[in-house]
Design an enzyme around this catalytic site. Structure first.
Site, PDB file in Angstrom:
ATOM      1  N   LYS A  43      45.840  13.482  -3.165  1.00 52.64           N
ATOM      2  CA  LYS A  43      47.180  13.687  -2.702  1.00 52.64           C
ATOM      3  C   LYS A  43      48.158  13.099  -4.035  1.00 52.64           C
ATOM      4  CE  LYS A  43      47.805  14.202   1.780  1.00 52.64           C
ATOM      5  NZ  LYS A  43      46.874  15.344   1.758  1.00 52.64           N
ATOM      6  N   LYS A  53      43.570  27.377   7.357  1.00 54.30           N
ATOM      7  CA  LYS A  53      44.973  27.663   7.982  1.00 54.30           C
ATOM      8  C   LYS A  53      45.693  28.818   7.156  1.00 54.30           C
ATOM      9  CE  LYS A  53      46.316  23.637   8.211  1.00 54.30           C
ATOM     10  NZ  LYS A  53      47.079  22.571   8.230  1.00 54.30           N
ATOM     11  N   LYS A 111      35.788  27.873   4.369  1.00 52.48           N
ATOM     12  CA  LYS A 111      35.539  27.613   5.807  1.00 52.48           C
ATOM     13  C   LYS A 111      36.811  27.991   6.504  1.00 52.48           C
ATOM     14  CE  LYS A 111      36.827  22.729   5.798  1.00 52.48           C
ATOM     15  NZ  LYS A 111      36.619  21.421   6.331  1.00 52.48           N
TER      16      LYS A 111
END
Ligand code: TRP
Length: 329
Positions: free
Chosen positions: A111, A197, A194
């Site tokens: 992050k 979104k 995988k």
């Protein structure tokens, strides 16, 4: 009977990866275990989501959990912020969590790189809140994906540390639960990685039949086999993987044979896959539409879930306060 805790950050609608990777197993587990499934809205705040959107996302995840078959009578389904005891446990655990170890957490470093303009304290203490989420119900098992293993490792460390500092045998060290030996990884439609979104890569439980057909038809493949028994490329293997999950064995085998002898037609393969996905998704979508408009039902479910969760949480908090010496005069 084992106690199980699992949280999900509400970031949007659920896709087939969420469903076949976790949710389907939750639905099975709730029959035999004592399960706590919650929506981690406190955790979502670390990225400063739009307040309206956060509310919508929480509601969608709850609706979709219920539509897929999670049963509020069998498991405890709740919204994290409806159980504020977790915030207190997080505060208490933070007294024994060291800044150095928090700074070394992979998700925190990630992050720092991705949102350098917003490296807030909530990001740093994310693993403490997650440990509190888990330990507050003193579970045996936590179903987590690979990306959460380090957080669970820290949870165990905080449990161990607490027990050893206060000379108690209070918190368990919950184990990761991977649903069998092989972690089910659901590939996306864009050829690699995988299901996630990114646009067109995921199929959602709320998608219409037409949306599903369109997305599958556009899935990445290759130019087709030109030699007998050649190795299947990653994008095409991904299509087969999805088919293994939703289609009859005989259908998969027949397309495998066609591939091996170079007679496969990807159009037919995709048609089969999309119809079989629709068979799994359509009944869930129908229930989503039913539940979505039922304000009262959704409110009742969250209130009931919060009540059950808080009962268990309060018991833990009471004992932790005593163990740490927070006594009333
Ligand atoms: N951090 C998890 C994720 O991003 C979500 C989560 C929060 C969680 N608290 C949890 C998962 C407790 C399992 C148990 O996916």
């Amino acid at each position: 009977m084992k106690t199980v805790v699992s949280g999900i950050r509400p970031t949007g609608n659920l896709h087939l990866g969420n469903y076949f990777g976790a949710l389907k197993n939750f639905i099975k587990m709730q029959e035999t275990e004592r399960c706590f499934f919650f929506i981690a809205d406190y955790h979502s705040l670390t990225t400063h989501p739009d307040p309206k959107l956060l509310g919508t996302n929480v509601r969608n995840v709850l609706t979709e959990y219920l539509a897929a078959g999670l049963d509020p009578e069998k498991s405890t389904i709740f919204i994290q912020s409806d159980q504020p005891e977790v915030a207190e446990l997080s505060l208490l655990l933070s007294m024994h969590a060291y800044i150095g170890e928090l700074e070394r957490t992979a998700s925190f470093k990630d992050k720092m790189r991705k949102q350098p303009e917003n490296v807030n304290a909530g990001l740093l203490t994310y693993p403490i809140l997650m440990a509190a989420d888990i330990l507050i119900h003193r579970p045996d098992l936590v179903p987590v994906g690979k990306d959460q293993e380090q957080h669970l490792e820290m949870t165990r460390k905080y449990a161990r540390r607490f027990n050893s500092i206060y000379g108690v045998d209070f918190f368990p060290e919950p184990a990761a639960y991977n649903f069998g030996t092989e972690l089910v990884k659901i590939p996306g439609l864009d050829g690699s990685g995988k299901m996630g979104k990114s646009e067109g890569n995921g199929i959602y439980l709320a998608d219409t039949d037409e949306q599903i057909r369109k997305k599958v038809m556009r899935a990445t493949t290759d130019s087709g086999p030109t030699e007998m028994n050649s190795v299947v490329s990653e994008p095409v293997e991904n299509i087969f993987t999805l088919m293994n999950i939703v289609s009859e064995k005989s259908a998969v085998e027949s397309f495998r044979t066609d591939y091996a002898n170079c007679s496969i037609r990807y159009g037919d393969l995709k048609k089969q896959l999309s119809e079989d996905i629709i068979k799994s998704v359509a009944p869930i979508r129908e229930r989503i539409l039913e539940i979505k408009g039922n304000e009262k039902y959704l409110r009742d479910v969250t209130e009931f879930g919060a009540q059950k969760a808080r009962e268990s949480a309060r018991e833990t908090i009471k004992q932790v306060r005593e163990i740490m010496g927070l006594r009333k005069i």
